[in-house]
Design a protein around this motif. Structure first.
Motif, short mmCIF file in Angstrom:
data_model
loop_
_atom_site.label_atom_id
_atom_site.label_comp_id
_atom_site.label_asym_id
_atom_site.label_seq_id
_atom_site.Cartn_x
_atom_site.Cartn_y
_atom_site.Cartn_z
N ARG A 133 0.85 -1.19 0.00
CA ARG A 133 0.00 0.00 0.00
C ARG A 133 0.88 1.24 0.00
O ARG A 133 2.00 1.23 0.50
N ALA A 153 -8.51 -3.66 -3.54
CA ALA A 153 -9.22 -4.05 -2.34
C ALA A 153 -10.62 -3.45 -2.38
O ALA A 153 -10.84 -2.40 -2.96
N GLY A 154 -11.55 -4.14 -1.76
CA GLY A 154 -12.90 -3.60 -1.64
C GLY A 154 -13.83 -4.03 -2.75
O GLY A 154 -13.42 -4.49 -3.82
N LEU A 155 -15.12 -3.90 -2.50
CA LEU A 155 -16.14 -4.33 -3.44
C LEU A 155 -16.20 -3.46 -4.68
O LEU A 155 -16.59 -3.92 -5.75
N MET A 156 -15.82 -2.21 -4.56
CA MET A 156 -15.86 -1.32 -5.73
C MET A 156 -14.94 -1.82 -6.83
O MET A 156 -15.28 -1.79 -8.02
N CYS A 202 -5.22 -9.06 -5.36
CA CYS A 202 -6.58 -8.60 -5.13
C CYS A 202 -6.98 -9.08 -3.74
O CYS A 202 -6.98 -10.29 -3.47
N ASP A 203 -7.27 -8.15 -2.86
CA ASP A 203 -7.70 -8.45 -1.50
C ASP A 203 -9.21 -8.70 -1.53
O ASP A 203 -10.00 -7.79 -1.76
N SER A 243 -11.12 -10.02 0.97
CA SER A 243 -11.69 -10.25 2.30
C SER A 243 -13.12 -9.73 2.41
O SER A 243 -13.99 -10.39 2.99
N GLN A 244 -13.39 -8.54 1.86
CA GLN A 244 -14.75 -7.99 1.93
C GLN A 244 -15.71 -8.82 1.09
O GLN A 244 -16.84 -9.08 1.49
N TYR A 245 -15.24 -9.24 -0.07
CA TYR A 245 -16.10 -10.03 -0.95
C TYR A 245 -16.45 -11.38 -0.31
O TYR A 245 -17.60 -11.80 -0.30
#
Length: 279
Positions: A134, A221-224, A248-249, A251-253
């Motif tokens: 990051r 990262a993230g759903l977006m 690609c993270d 975790s949220q998905y």
């Protein structure tokens, strides 16, 4: 023959493997010059596991005993994988028998799908002591350290590491425990009175000229990100068919995914969107 610096990435996971493990394993297969170590108490065999994914057996109790003996104080309060994550910056100190022969060691998680790591870990990038996935701090999902006594014990530069390792709650010590994005002008060094995470430790050491550090947003990262289109093809991870990404993270998905099952054998190409597709 590969003459690039050697890299070992470590993961600790106790209990049953998560349902999405095969995506992580499949992406490891396409990074054959990097070794991935899963430290676990699970004896269940991993289907289609490539040779560069190596299993190291430890129970949670043996991990706690090892950590307590090496650190010199009791860490017996660990009850979950969430808390184990606080120990990531100490992995090379705790598991020096694993990392001793590598040029770089680092930590990651099982809810990551990697692209081609070597495309991003160039000789120029690997000229640094600390490398984060990051741009704004140390990233608990991907961070590399040059293998040296200095980086093995860098976590000890936090005045709070004993307190963090000795208490039951998760402190996000492996990354950043401060929401810097609320104030774009804020620096982690402005929060010296708070608990000092690895972001604080590395940024302070970098400012003092004690380590060279590399920060860049190397993944998604993230759903977006998923809603905009992510495609994995034989180890290459693309975003919107325009940008290659290192990881690609998910975790949220994975947390909201309704169809929690994975095909027995994953294809060499698949896409991500609002639902996970195997075709």
């Amino acid at each position: 023959m590969n003459n690039s610096p050697s890299i070992a990435l470590l993961v600790c996971h106790f209990g049953v493997y998560p349902w999405y493990l095969q995506y992580f394993i499949h992406s490891c297969k396409f990074n054959p010059t990097i070794d991935f170590y899963i430290i676990t108490d699970t004896v269940e065999p991993i289907p289609h596991k490539p040779d560069n994914v190596k299993i190291v057996y430890h129970t949670l109790d043996s991990f706690k005993l090892k950590a307590s003996e090496k650190l010199g104080f009791d860490v017996g309060i660990i009850t979950s994988n969430n808390k184990v994550a606080d120990f990531k910056p100490a992995f090379s100190f705790l598991f020096s028998e694993i990392t001793a022969s590598y040029d770089f060691w680092g930590y990651t998680d099982l809810d990551i799908i990697f692209g081609n790591i070597r495309d991003f870990m160039t000789d120029e990038v690997l000229n640094h002591d600390v490398i984060s996935g990051r741009h704004d701090g140390i990233y608990g999902k991907f961070c590399l350290f040059r293998n040296s006594p200095k980086t093995q014990t860098l976590f000890m530069q936090s005045r709070d590491y004993r307190q963090i390792f000795s208490r039951p709650q998760k402190f996000y010590f492996d990354g950043c425990n401060v929401l810097l994005d609320k104030d774009k002008n804020a620096s982690i060094l402005d929060f010296a009175d708070g608990l000092q995470s690895m972001t604080f430790v590395v940024k302070k050491a970098q400012t003092e000229g004690k380590v060279s550090a590399f920060f860049d947003f190397l993944g998604l990262a993230g759903l977006m990100a998923l809603s905009n289109g992510v495609y994995w093809n034989k180890g290459v991870l693309m975003y919107k068919n325009e940008f290659e990404c290192m990881y690609c993270d998910l975790s949220q998905y994975y947390a909201i995914c309704q169809d929690k099952k994975v095909a027995d054998f994953l294809p060499d190409e698949f896409g991500f969107g609002l639902t996970l597709s195997n075709s």
